[in-house]
Design a protein around this motif. Structure first.
Motif, PDB file in Angstrom:
ATOM      1  N   TRP A   1      -6.212  -2.734   4.272  1.00 40.57           N
ATOM      2  CA  TRP A   1      -7.622  -3.069   4.054  1.00 40.57           C
ATOM      3  C   TRP A   1      -8.243  -3.649   5.321  1.00 40.57           C
ATOM      4  O   TRP A   1      -9.367  -3.287   5.702  1.00 40.57           O
ATOM      5  N   PHE A   2      -7.514  -4.510   6.016  1.00 43.07           N
ATOM      6  CA  PHE A   2      -8.038  -5.164   7.210  1.00 43.07           C
ATOM      7  C   PHE A   2      -8.271  -4.149   8.322  1.00 43.07           C
ATOM      8  O   PHE A   2      -9.253  -4.237   9.075  1.00 43.07           O
ATOM      9  N   THR A   3      -7.377  -3.184   8.430  1.00 40.72           N
ATOM     10  CA  THR A   3      -7.570  -2.114   9.411  1.00 40.72           C
ATOM     11  C   THR A   3      -8.829  -1.314   9.093  1.00 40.72           C
ATOM     12  O   THR A   3      -9.610  -0.979   9.996  1.00 40.72           O
TER      13      THR A   3
ATOM     14  N   THR B   1      -3.248  -9.118  -4.157  1.00 37.61           N
ATOM     15  CA  THR B   1      -3.154  -8.132  -3.076  1.00 37.61           C
ATOM     16  C   THR B   1      -1.894  -8.438  -2.281  1.00 37.61           C
ATOM     17  O   THR B   1      -1.684  -9.582  -1.870  1.00 37.61           O
ATOM     18  N   SER B   2      -1.046  -7.452  -2.046  1.00 30.78           N
ATOM     19  CA  SER B   2       0.133  -7.684  -1.213  1.00 30.78           C
ATOM     20  C   SER B   2      -0.306  -7.764   0.243  1.00 30.78           C
ATOM     21  O   SER B   2      -1.366  -7.252   0.624  1.00 30.78           O
ATOM     22  N   LEU B   3       0.512  -8.392   1.068  1.00 29.57           N
ATOM     23  CA  LEU B   3       0.176  -8.464   2.485  1.00 29.57           C
ATOM     24  C   LEU B   3       0.196  -7.081   3.128  1.00 29.57           C
ATOM     25  O   LEU B   3      -0.555  -6.824   4.084  1.00 29.57           O
ATOM     26  N   THR B   4       1.004  -6.171   2.602  1.00 30.26           N
ATOM     27  CA  THR B   4       0.986  -4.789   3.105  1.00 30.26           C
ATOM     28  C   THR B   4      -0.360  -4.147   2.819  1.00 30.26           C
ATOM     29  O   THR B   4      -0.968  -3.508   3.698  1.00 30.26           O
ATOM     30  N   ASP B   5      -0.836  -4.304   1.576  1.00 31.86           N
ATOM     31  CA  ASP B   5      -2.151  -3.749   1.227  1.00 31.86           C
ATOM     32  C   ASP B   5      -3.265  -4.460   1.996  1.00 31.86           C
ATOM     33  O   ASP B   5      -4.267  -3.843   2.372  1.00 31.86           O
TER      34      ASP B   5
END
Length: 489
Positions: free
Chosen positions: A42-44, A34-38
């Motif tokens: 997801w976290f949002t 998982t990229s940090l952008t993705d």
């Protein structure tokens, strides 16, 4: 007469000498499954599904909780979860020789566990977006499983805990870490949790509020305020992140002197200021030398604490308060409940003073006494306190190193992040985690309860219970986050 065995031969096993290298390689990888952008998207989304609405209420209005009419101790109707009771402490020779306080007694042992699995040859951790009523900002990143015994035995009649089976039955999997560790010894009475890391090779169903991250990605996120929760940090610290010749086996690109000193600090063959035997003897001596008695007493009438509609607080307004909360939640096993919580009187400070010896970074640890410890002393940060509790004192009476650490110049600060403490029992408890490098000499004769330890010695002690306290474990995870990063491939 020849004796023969009637048993089948048992194959002998050896330790996995590659695990430290695999952990280090994951720590150097910031481009994972998982990229940090993705991850941030997801976290949002996790934050929209998982929430708590918390209302403060008087302690005598908590549903399913009540004060014992004789002792005043506050407990749950089921007899499970925890009890808020009194503790009487006597410590001869200390600057405060006697005091009383509320404390949480939660004798059951919970599970804090992270599932790890290789993807494209790199270890990834299965992390959960989880909300707790005491969190200051909603969802935080937590271990795969974070559950008390009352939770996972479903005393609350809630939904089952996802992924629990990986930690309850480990025979099909590889156990990387499994150790009982203490929690806050000033707020809990002899509280322990089972910290576990289990590696799986089989397919793992990825549920909605979970994601796979490399250690390098987690280390990036550890530099952000209130994102990686306390339970995730303590489990990460228990990883066997040290090995022989680790520094020479890893790629040497883009290393500055400080990063190199961190890598060497994680390398067992680099040595240390004190041998491990000397450190163990020093800890044993501290446990023998310090005299403290902690007796559980009725909460009703403990000295210097007042009961009001707002809760229980110290007459000075310092230390902490015991408050009651009603909670409505989304994305939890239980959607509504009430409970007591501890609310600190101010933000904490947990700080390591660090120094290079022969190019190997060492942290100055403190053999600290707390009334809730099972074994008198555990290794703590150089300074660990609620700063506001000491600001009324003259500088000469404050904790050693406190003023030097909290006013350190920016160029000496290697790590500085506000992180939350456990949000299931503590309300808006935040700590400034700080690492400050020094070149100055520290006379250990003047500070007999302090010693210099490299990370590999701390990691070695973390394979055993009751040596390194929860604040120092968080700092170990934070220091590992300075290890250095690279992208995959």
């Amino acid at each position: 007469m020849t004796e023969t065995s009637t048993h089948s031969a048992v194959p002998l096993r050896t330790a996995d000498a590659t695990i430290a290298l695999r952990i280090a390689e994951s720590a150097l990888t910031v481009d994972g499954r998982t990229s940090l952008t993705d991850f941030r998207a997801w976290f949002t989304d996790c934050g929209t599904r998982n929430y708590t609405e918390v209302d403060r209420v008087p302690l005598d209005r908590l549903a399913n909780w009540s004060a014992d009419p004789v002792t005043g101790n506050i407990g749950h109707a089921s007899g499970k979860f925890f009890v808020v009771e009194g503790l009487e402490i006597t410590r001869p020779g200390h600057w405060v020789e006697h005091w009383e306080q509320p404390i949480i007694n939660q004798p059951e042992i919970g599970i804090l566990g992270i599932v790890v699995k290789e993807f494209d040859g790199v270890l990834h951790c299965l992390m959960q977006g989880k909300v707790e009523p005491g969190n200051c900002n909603g969802v935080q990143l937590s271990p795969t499983v974070q559950a008390t015994r009352s939770n996972y035995t479903r005393v609350h009649k809630g939904k089952p805990v996802p992924y629990l089976d990986y930690f309850m039955d480990t025979k099909r999997h590889k156990v990387i870490a499994d150790v009982l560790q203490s929690e806050q010894g000033s707020w809990f009475f002899q509280k322990r949790n089972r910290n576990m890391v289990v590696e799986v090779t089989e397919d793992v169903e990825l549920l909605e509020d979970f994601c796979w991250l490399t250690l390098g990605q987690l280390h990036q996120l550890l530099r952000e305020d209130d994102l990686v929760n306390m339970d995730a940090r303590t489990v990460l610290s228990c990883l066997p992140f040290s090995g022989t010749d680790l520094a020479t086996l890893l790629p040497a690109t883009d290393r500055d002197a400080f990063t190199t000193s961190i890598m060497r600090s994680c390398t067992e063959s680099e040595g240390a200021v004190h041998t491990t035997d000397e450190i163990l003897s020093w800890i044993t001596g501290a446990r023998t030398r310090h005299d403290i008695t902690a007796n559980r007493v009725p909460l009703k009438g403990i000295d210097q604490w007042k009961h009001t509609d707002a809760g229980i607080s110290h007459v000075t307004g310092r230390f902490f308060n015991v408050i009651g909360v009603d909670v409505r939640a989304g994305g939890r096993e239980v959607l509504q409940w009430s409970q007591p919580m501890l609310e600190p009187s101010g933000d904490g400070l947990s700080a390591f003073l660090v120094k290079q010896f022969g190019g190997v970074l060492h942290a100055l640890v403190h053999a600290r006494v707390e009334p809730g410890y099972l074994d008198v002393v555990e290794l703590a940060p150089t300074v660990q306190c609620t700063v506001d509790n000491y600001m009324h004192m003259p500088p000469s009476d404050r904790l050693p190193f406190l003023d030097a650490l909290r006013t350190a110049p920016a160029e000496r600060i290697r790590y500085d992040t506000m992180l939350s403490e456990e949000g299931g029992r503590f309300y808006h408890a935040r700590t400034r985690y700080l690492v400050v490098e020094t070149e100055e000499e520290v006379d250990l004769d003047d500070h007999p309860d302090h010693r210099w330890l490299p990370l590999h010695q701390l990691v070695g002690l973390l394979r055993h219970s009751h040596y390194v306290n929860v604040q120092a474990r968080s700092l170990v995870a934070c220091m590992h986050s300075l290890f250095g990063t690279r992208t995959a491939g």
